[in-house]
Design an enzyme around this catalytic site. Structure first.
Site, PDB file in Angstrom:
ATOM      1  N   GLU A   1       5.068  33.015  48.214  1.00 45.09           N
ATOM      2  CA  GLU A   1       5.621  31.652  48.123  1.00 45.09           C
ATOM      3  C   GLU A   1       4.546  30.677  47.665  1.00 45.09           C
ATOM      4  OE1 GLU A   1       8.008  30.704  51.629  1.00 45.09           O
ATOM      5  OE2 GLU A   1       9.455  32.265  51.071  1.00 45.09           O
TER       6      GLU A   1
ATOM      7  N   GLU B   1      12.086  38.938  50.242  1.00 49.79           N
ATOM      8  CA  GLU B   1      12.526  38.337  51.518  1.00 49.79           C
ATOM      9  C   GLU B   1      13.989  37.944  51.378  1.00 49.79           C
ATOM     10  OE1 GLU B   1      10.070  35.299  53.399  1.00 49.79           O
ATOM     11  OE2 GLU B   1       8.254  36.272  52.633  1.00 49.79           O
TER      12      GLU B   1
HETATM   13  O1  AHR Z   1      10.071  35.335  56.887  1.00 53.83           O
HETATM   14  C1  AHR Z   1       9.593  34.151  57.430  1.00 53.83           C
HETATM   15  C2  AHR Z   1       8.924  33.265  56.388  1.00 53.83           C
HETATM   16  O2  AHR Z   1       9.857  32.858  55.450  1.00 53.83           O
HETATM   17  C3  AHR Z   1       7.852  33.926  55.561  1.00 53.83           C
HETATM   18  O3  AHR Z   1       6.620  33.918  56.185  1.00 53.83           O
HETATM   19  C4  AHR Z   1       7.815  33.070  54.334  1.00 53.83           C
HETATM   20  O4  AHR Z   1       7.409  33.784  53.198  1.00 53.83           O
HETATM   21  C5  AHR Z   1       9.238  32.552  54.235  1.00 53.83           C
HETATM   22  O5  AHR Z   1       9.274  31.198  54.007  1.00 53.83           O
END
Ligand code: AHR
Length: 510
Positions: free
Chosen positions: A194, A313
């Site tokens: 991110e 994710e």
């Molecule tokens: O999964 C939780 C968080 O969500 C992670 O650390 C981040 O990459 C995302 O914003």
């Protein structure tokens, strides 16, 4: 070959069914891509009780059975799930993580403050050796997320040398001094996480340059370099990276998307209304549009599809359970999550030509977890069961399909397609069809044109429960689990399947 003898036919039009029938038309003539098993990947961050108190209870633990500090029950459950890869150490944590803090004698390891997740002290007792050895126990491929936000190119390159160099180098010697002779040969490497947010608040143009610099020093054979990708519908991020990063420097581009109702008011994980259920599933369905549009951009710059889309994710995100640390993201997991999992995995399967890896967030005790623990107790969530039912798709050939006349699931003026599906044929020639009915109230009957198949050739399993809020708990750990599915018949050349409300069904056709 067996799929040919099955004569699962691709039928154009409305043969043998009334105008109201939902039809899933499976195309066995087109040679579909392989559904990479890596689509079924997982994610373990130093966040809340995912690592400490989740996977890892420490070598000195006496009550909970473990192997080198890793819970045996978790090892067993994840091996059952055949998890293909595990991403670590974050997430946001990755860009504050300095891997050298987590090697060597434990009593001499540096501590840091976990600035992202609860401000707790991280003692680094679970580091590179502990993680990579755990991956060996789990028989899974590690996916390391390197520190770009607060790290250096040298630190990143040294980590690769430390884990992967089989020859003589300062880093491989250090690894050996720390007790590991042979390299682990880590294949998957994320270049930051991110970067648009917790990974450094960079612009896409700036990150593209930083990426080019880091990737230049990522050496070794058989490695996959994965660029930090867009958040949900940030198509400009994908466009800018595809335009500015030379193809020979990148193997994968990430994408993150969470099914969240409202970041300021996420709602409870288990006490939710049907309207909240609907909105969560609307967010989950967005994955179809997101993948389609990000892929269209990638296709412009990489028509041969050499660069993979890695959704590293995804999952549902709700308020934390009452009385738990807000920074620990601990939430229950209900039939709503089973719906998210079933439909999202169908989407990934159907885009298997470009989506080559994905990571559910997260594996244990965090967000849409497959496993929850409470001291010595452990439960498997509905999401676990969906992932287990879908293992049949791992590395199988996608059978493209069309859903005709899909029913709609309505919430006021808004509506969603009620049924989601994907199908594949495995190496033994067995066809598997996964079907999800997200309608919370109505069952749906689906016709699948088939020819030459008898009822005896078909079997299946179903995950369903009386209420969408239902979940497994430490008192009732087996309330929700898959059972044999019998609600189908073979009639007039069609397989007719009745899906209960809010259910996931996986059929096997021999
Ligand atoms: O999964 C939780 C968080 O969500 C992670 O650390 C981040 O990459 C995302 O914003």
């Amino acid at each position: 070959m067996k799929q040919l003898t099955l004569l699962l036919s691709f039928v154009c039009g409305w043969t043998l069914s009334s105008a109201q029938d939902i039809q899933v038309q499976i195309d066995t003539k087109t040679n579909g891509p392989t559904i990479s098993k890596h689509i079924y990947g997982h994610f373990a961050e130093h966040l809340g009780r995912c690592i400490y108190g989740g996977f890892y209870v420490g070598e000195d633990e006496t009550k909970i059975p473990h192997t080198d500090g890793v819970r045996n029950d978790i090892i067993e459950a994840l091996k059952e799930l055949q998890i293909p890869n595990l991403r670590w150490p974050g997430g946001c944590f990755a860009d504050t993580y300095h891997w050298q803090d987590g090697i060597g004698p434990k009593d001499q390891r540096a501590t840091i403050v976990n600035q992202w997740w609860g401000g707790v002290t991280e003692d680094n007792s679970f580091g590179t050796h502990e993680f990579l050895n755990m991956c060996e126990l789990l028989e899974t491929e590690p996916y390391l997320s390197g520190n770009v936000g607060s790290g250096t190119v040298k630190e990143f390159a040294d980590w690769m040398q430390y884990t992967n160099n089989g020859g003589v180098s300062p880093m491989s010697e250090l690894r050996k001094e720390n007790g590991r002779e042979t390299p682990w040969n880590v294949k998957y490497w994320g270049v930051g996480n991110e970067a648009w947010g917790c990974g450094g608040h960079m612009t896409p143009e700036y990150y593209a340059n930083v990426y080019r610099q880091f990737a230049t020093y990522m050496t070794g054979s058989n490695i996959q370099r994965i660029a930090s990708g867009a958040s949900s519908n940030d198509y400009n991020w994908t466009e800018t990276l595809m335009k500015n990063i030379p193809a020979h420097l990148v193997d994968g581009l990430a994408l993150h998307h969470y099914s969240v109702i409202d970041w300021n008011d996420k709602g409870s994980a288990s006490q939710f209304t049907e309207e909240q259920y609907f909105i969560t599933l609307q967010r989950a369905w967005e994955m179809e549009e997101l993948v389609t549009k990000h892929v269209a951009i990638m296709d412009k710059y990489d028509p041969e599809k050499k660069i993979d889309l890695i959704v590293d994710e995804w999952g549902g995100w709700y308020d934390v359970e009452e009385g738990t640390n807000p920074g620990f993201l601990y939430q229950q997991n209900t039939m709503r999550d089973a719906m998210i999992a079933g439909m999202t995995l169908n989407i990934f399967n159907n885009h298997a030509d470009r989506v080559k890896m994905a990571n559910l967030a997260q594996s244990v005790n965090v967000l849409q977890a497959v496993i929850l623990t409470k001291e010595e107790k452990m439960i498997l969530t509905p999401t676990y069961h969906v992932m287990k039912m879908y293992t049949v798709h791992h590395d199988a050939k996608l059978l493209p399909l069309k859903i005709q006349n899909n029913a709609t699931y309505k919430n006021g003026a808004n509506e969603l397609p009620a049924i989601s599906a994907s199908a594949s044929v495995d190496q033994a020639g067995i066809t598997h069809i996964s079907l999800v009915n997200i309608d919370a109230r109505q069952s749906q009957t689906v016709s699948i044109p088939l020819s030459g198949v008898k009822k005896a050739d078909v079997s299946g399993s179903v995950l369903a429960s009386a209420k969408i809020q239902d979940h497994n708990s430490f008192d009732k750990p087996s309330k929700i689990q898959p059972v044999d599915f019998k609600e189908f018949k073979v009639k007039g050349g069609q397989l007719e399947v009745t899906l209960p409300p809010a259910s996931v069904v996986v059929l096997e056709v021999k």
